[in-house]
Design a protein around this motif. Structure first.
Motif, PDB file in Angstrom:
ATOM      1  N   VAL B  28      28.043  44.801  19.116  1.00  0.00           N
ATOM      2  CA  VAL B  28      29.165  44.857  20.051  1.00  0.00           C
ATOM      3  C   VAL B  28      29.234  43.488  20.725  1.00  0.00           C
ATOM      4  CG1 VAL B  28      30.261  46.016  21.989  1.00  0.00           C
ATOM      5  CG2 VAL B  28      28.775  47.324  20.439  1.00  0.00           C
ATOM      6  N   ALA B  29      30.380  42.869  20.575  1.00  0.00           N
ATOM      7  CA  ALA B  29      30.553  41.520  21.101  1.00  0.00           C
ATOM      8  C   ALA B  29      31.251  41.564  22.452  1.00  0.00           C
ATOM      9  CB  ALA B  29      31.362  40.678  20.123  1.00  0.00           C
ATOM     10  N   ALA B  30      31.202  40.430  23.126  1.00  0.00           N
ATOM     11  CA  ALA B  30      31.886  40.278  24.418  1.00  0.00           C
ATOM     12  C   ALA B  30      32.417  38.860  24.500  1.00  0.00           C
ATOM     13  CB  ALA B  30      30.915  40.543  25.565  1.00  0.00           C
ATOM     14  N   ASP B  31      33.481  38.696  25.263  1.00  0.00           N
ATOM     15  CA  ASP B  31      33.947  37.341  25.538  1.00  0.00           C
ATOM     16  C   ASP B  31      32.863  36.615  26.319  1.00  0.00           C
ATOM     17  OD1 ASP B  31      36.399  37.807  24.321  1.00  0.00           O
ATOM     18  OD2 ASP B  31      37.290  38.570  26.175  1.00  0.00           O
ATOM     19  N   ALA B  32      32.677  35.338  26.008  1.00  0.00           N
ATOM     20  CA  ALA B  32      31.661  34.564  26.715  1.00  0.00           C
ATOM     21  C   ALA B  32      31.916  34.639  28.211  1.00  0.00           C
ATOM     22  CB  ALA B  32      31.701  33.118  26.234  1.00  0.00           C
ATOM     23  N   GLY B  33      30.917  34.994  28.950  1.00  0.00           N
ATOM     24  CA  GLY B  33      31.042  35.074  30.402  1.00  0.00           C
ATOM     25  C   GLY B  33      31.494  36.423  30.917  1.00  0.00           C
ATOM     26  N   SER B  34      32.029  37.270  30.041  1.00  0.00           N
ATOM     27  CA  SER B  34      32.467  38.595  30.480  1.00  0.00           C
ATOM     28  C   SER B  34      31.262  39.523  30.596  1.00  0.00           C
ATOM     29  CB  SER B  34      33.463  39.182  29.472  1.00  0.00           C
ATOM     30  OG  SER B  34      33.661  40.561  29.748  1.00  0.00           O
ATOM     31  N   PRO B  35      31.241  40.381  31.615  1.00  0.00           N
ATOM     32  CA  PRO B  35      30.095  41.282  31.752  1.00  0.00           C
ATOM     33  C   PRO B  35      30.171  42.509  30.850  1.00  0.00           C
ATOM     34  CG  PRO B  35      31.609  41.599  33.567  1.00  0.00           C
ATOM     35  CD  PRO B  35      32.169  40.467  32.758  1.00  0.00           C
ATOM     36  N   ILE B  36      31.305  42.708  30.160  1.00  0.00           N
ATOM     37  CA  ILE B  36      31.510  43.969  29.441  1.00  0.00           C
ATOM     38  C   ILE B  36      31.545  43.752  27.929  1.00  0.00           C
ATOM     39  CG2 ILE B  36      33.050  45.958  29.151  1.00  0.00           C
ATOM     40  CD1 ILE B  36      34.101  45.268  32.002  1.00  0.00           C
ATOM     41  N   ALA B  37      30.693  44.484  27.228  1.00  0.00           N
ATOM     42  CA  ALA B  37      30.706  44.474  25.762  1.00  0.00           C
ATOM     43  C   ALA B  37      31.845  45.374  25.288  1.00  0.00           C
ATOM     44  CB  ALA B  37      29.370  44.960  25.233  1.00  0.00           C
ATOM     45  N   ASN B  38      32.767  44.827  24.516  1.00  0.00           N
ATOM     46  CA  ASN B  38      33.964  45.624  24.222  1.00  0.00           C
ATOM     47  C   ASN B  38      34.498  45.500  22.799  1.00  0.00           C
ATOM     48  OD1 ASN B  38      34.937  43.057  24.313  1.00  0.00           O
ATOM     49  ND2 ASN B  38      36.493  43.423  25.886  1.00  0.00           N
ATOM     50  N   ARG B  39      33.853  44.717  21.944  1.00  0.00           N
ATOM     51  CA  ARG B  39      34.380  44.561  20.586  1.00  0.00           C
ATOM     52  C   ARG B  39      33.358  45.089  19.579  1.00  0.00           C
ATOM     53  NH1 ARG B  39      35.255  39.040  17.126  1.00  0.00           N
ATOM     54  NH2 ARG B  39      35.898  40.082  15.219  1.00  0.00           N
ATOM     55  N   LEU B  40      33.721  46.176  18.931  1.00  0.00           N
ATOM     56  CA  LEU B  40      32.814  46.809  17.970  1.00  0.00           C
ATOM     57  C   LEU B  40      32.892  46.112  16.612  1.00  0.00           C
ATOM     58  CD1 LEU B  40      30.954  49.265  17.295  1.00  0.00           C
ATOM     59  CD2 LEU B  40      33.033  50.457  16.574  1.00  0.00           C
ATOM     60  N   ARG B  58      24.515  37.406   4.773  1.00  0.00           N
ATOM     61  CA  ARG B  58      25.777  36.681   4.618  1.00  0.00           C
ATOM     62  C   ARG B  58      26.880  37.269   5.505  1.00  0.00           C
ATOM     63  NH1 ARG B  58      25.890  35.345  -1.845  1.00  0.00           N
ATOM     64  NH2 ARG B  58      25.021  37.438  -1.997  1.00  0.00           N
ATOM     65  N   GLN B  59      26.873  38.593   5.629  1.00  0.00           N
ATOM     66  CA  GLN B  59      27.836  39.199   6.548  1.00  0.00           C
ATOM     67  C   GLN B  59      27.511  38.772   7.986  1.00  0.00           C
ATOM     68  OE1 GLN B  59      27.596  43.478   7.098  1.00  0.00           O
ATOM     69  NE2 GLN B  59      29.748  43.611   7.703  1.00  0.00           N
ATOM     70  N   GLN B  60      26.226  38.758   8.305  1.00  0.00           N
ATOM     71  CA  GLN B  60      25.808  38.341   9.642  1.00  0.00           C
ATOM     72  C   GLN B  60      26.248  36.911   9.934  1.00  0.00           C
ATOM     73  OE1 GLN B  60      21.549  38.357  10.254  1.00  0.00           O
ATOM     74  NE2 GLN B  60      21.732  37.499  12.308  1.00  0.00           N
ATOM     75  N   TYR B  61      26.054  36.022   8.962  1.00  0.00           N
ATOM     76  CA  TYR B  61      26.441  34.622   9.160  1.00  0.00           C
ATOM     77  C   TYR B  61      27.944  34.508   9.431  1.00  0.00           C
ATOM     78  CZ  TYR B  61      27.324  29.712   8.124  1.00  0.00           C
ATOM     79  OH  TYR B  61      27.736  28.403   8.199  1.00  0.00           O
ATOM     80  N   LYS B  62      28.738  35.233   8.643  1.00  0.00           N
ATOM     81  CA  LYS B  62      30.197  35.181   8.834  1.00  0.00           C
ATOM     82  C   LYS B  62      30.590  35.691  10.220  1.00  0.00           C
ATOM     83  CE  LYS B  62      31.471  35.632   3.964  1.00  0.00           C
ATOM     84  NZ  LYS B  62      31.947  36.562   2.919  1.00  0.00           N
ATOM     85  N   VAL B  63      29.963  36.793  10.624  1.00  0.00           N
ATOM     86  CA  VAL B  63      30.278  37.360  11.939  1.00  0.00           C
ATOM     87  C   VAL B  63      29.877  36.389  13.043  1.00  0.00           C
ATOM     88  CG1 VAL B  63      29.629  39.175  13.580  1.00  0.00           C
ATOM     89  CG2 VAL B  63      30.219  39.768  11.228  1.00  0.00           C
ATOM     90  N   TRP B  64      28.686  35.792  12.937  1.00  0.00           N
ATOM     91  CA  TRP B  64      28.208  34.863  13.975  1.00  0.00           C
ATOM     92  C   TRP B  64      29.148  33.652  14.076  1.00  0.00           C
ATOM     93  CZ3 TRP B  64      25.345  38.893  14.260  1.00  0.00           C
ATOM     94  CH2 TRP B  64      24.265  39.007  15.136  1.00  0.00           C
ATOM     95  N   CYS B  65      29.591  33.152  12.916  1.00  0.00           N
ATOM     96  CA  CYS B  65      30.514  32.010  12.923  1.00  0.00           C
ATOM     97  C   CYS B  65      31.837  32.397  13.568  1.00  0.00           C
ATOM     98  CB  CYS B  65      30.765  31.506  11.500  1.00  0.00           C
ATOM     99  SG  CYS B  65      29.350  30.685  10.757  1.00  0.00           S
ATOM    100  N   GLU B  66      32.314  33.596  13.216  1.00  0.00           N
ATOM    101  CA  GLU B  66      33.603  34.045  13.739  1.00  0.00           C
ATOM    102  C   GLU B  66      33.529  34.257  15.255  1.00  0.00           C
ATOM    103  OE1 GLU B  66      34.862  37.636  14.298  1.00  0.00           O
ATOM    104  OE2 GLU B  66      36.818  36.784  14.737  1.00  0.00           O
ATOM    105  N   LEU B  67      32.411  34.784  15.727  1.00  0.00           N
ATOM    106  CA  LEU B  67      32.246  34.966  17.169  1.00  0.00           C
ATOM    107  C   LEU B  67      32.290  33.615  17.885  1.00  0.00           C
ATOM    108  CD1 LEU B  67      29.428  37.682  17.373  1.00  0.00           C
ATOM    109  CD2 LEU B  67      31.877  37.989  17.753  1.00  0.00           C
ATOM    110  N   GLU B  68      31.626  32.633  17.297  1.00  0.00           N
ATOM    111  CA  GLU B  68      31.606  31.307  17.927  1.00  0.00           C
ATOM    112  C   GLU B  68      33.006  30.716  17.991  1.00  0.00           C
ATOM    113  OE1 GLU B  68      28.150  29.235  17.496  1.00  0.00           O
ATOM    114  OE2 GLU B  68      28.993  27.240  17.781  1.00  0.00           O
ATOM    115  N   GLU B  69      33.761  30.894  16.907  1.00  0.00           N
ATOM    116  CA  GLU B  69      35.132  30.372  16.882  1.00  0.00           C
ATOM    117  C   GLU B  69      36.003  31.040  17.942  1.00  0.00           C
ATOM    118  OE1 GLU B  69      36.519  31.004  12.930  1.00  0.00           O
ATOM    119  OE2 GLU B  69      35.139  29.541  12.065  1.00  0.00           O
ATOM    120  N   CYS B  70      35.731  32.315  18.213  1.00  0.00           N
ATOM    121  CA  CYS B  70      36.529  33.072  19.198  1.00  0.00           C
ATOM    122  C   CYS B  70      35.971  32.968  20.610  1.00  0.00           C
ATOM    123  CB  CYS B  70      36.580  34.549  18.807  1.00  0.00           C
ATOM    124  SG  CYS B  70      37.347  34.882  17.238  1.00  0.00           S
TER     125      CYS B  70
END
Lengths: 109, 134
Positions: B28-40, B58-70
């Protein structure tokens, strides 16, 4: 030639908190040796003997090095290495409950 | 304390039920700095096991990269225990390499007294924390 290495948070105590560091080398193994020269002890978290630790993944640009030549995979200047610890785990063994205090608490609201 | 979107927590629990008896897993991801986890972000259990889970690297790498971009971050790493309580196993603790993350465990075991628990795990130490639905 300089290689950019992305360091996960769990290994940043070795790099004085740096998320991204530079290293040198012509192969992944040489890059790790270069990291060890500057960040003493970090290689022990990346390697198990002379092999990549089972729960460490390294991506060269966007490719998992396990699907290339592993630690012998060649690198060139400008490449980017990403160290990505695996996410894994297993089921709870009931006998271990004896060693856990406070496990009956339930904090959901 | 873990603050998590209520609908996302419900979706995590439902995913665990759907995947039972195989262990489920995800982020579950969250916007950087946001206190609430909201993206499944459900992840594939590469082990497809009743007693073990492992993200596909490989799925993990793609997700981690995508989170960083967002400009988002992995706030929660979740998985299920399908025949034991919602408490970190020895393997969970050994492989907890993300000290900034909350480790959420869902138990689909019918005898579990509490189906969802969250923990901080770092350097082999485990601390249970409160889960707050938002």
């Amino acid at each position: 030639m300089s290689i950019k290495v992305m360091i996960p948070s769990v290994l940043r105590p070795f790099t004085n908190g740096a998320k991204e560091v530079s290293a040198e080398g012509k192969t992944i193994m040489e890059v790790i040796a270069s990291l060890e020269m500057n960040y003493n002890g970090i290689s022990t978290r990346l390697l198990s003997g002379n092999r990549l630790h089972r729960y460490i993944n390294i991506f060269l640009n966007d490719e998992d090095i396990r699907f290339a030549q592993g630690l012998d995979t060649p690198v060139t200047g400008g490449d980017r290495l990403t160290v990505l610890p695996a996410v894994a785990g297993g089921a709870f063994v009931p006998s271990a409950m004896m060693h856990v205090s406070g496990w009956t608490q339930c904090w959901i609201r | 304390m873990l603050k998590i979107c209520s609908a996302v927590l419900d979706a995590v629990i439902e995913q665990a039920r759907q995947d039972h008896p195989i262990e489920t897993c995800g982020v579950v991801a969250a916007d950087a700095g946001s206190p609430i986890a909201n993206r499944l972000i459900p992840m594939r259990n590469q082990a497809a096991s009743e007693t073990f889970f492992c993200f596909d690297p490989r799925q993990q790498y793609k997700v981690w990269c995508e989170l960083e971009e967002c400009d988002q971050e992995c706030r929660v790493i979740y998985h299920s225990h399908t025949a034991s309580i919602a408490w970190p196993s020895r393997e969970d603790i050994e492989h907890a390499h993300y000290p900034d993350a909350h480790y959420l465990i869902v138990s689909t075991w019918e005898q579990a007294d509490c189906p969802v628990r969250s923990f901080r795990i770092a350097n082999g130490a485990v601390l249970e924390e409160q889960v707050v639905r938002i």
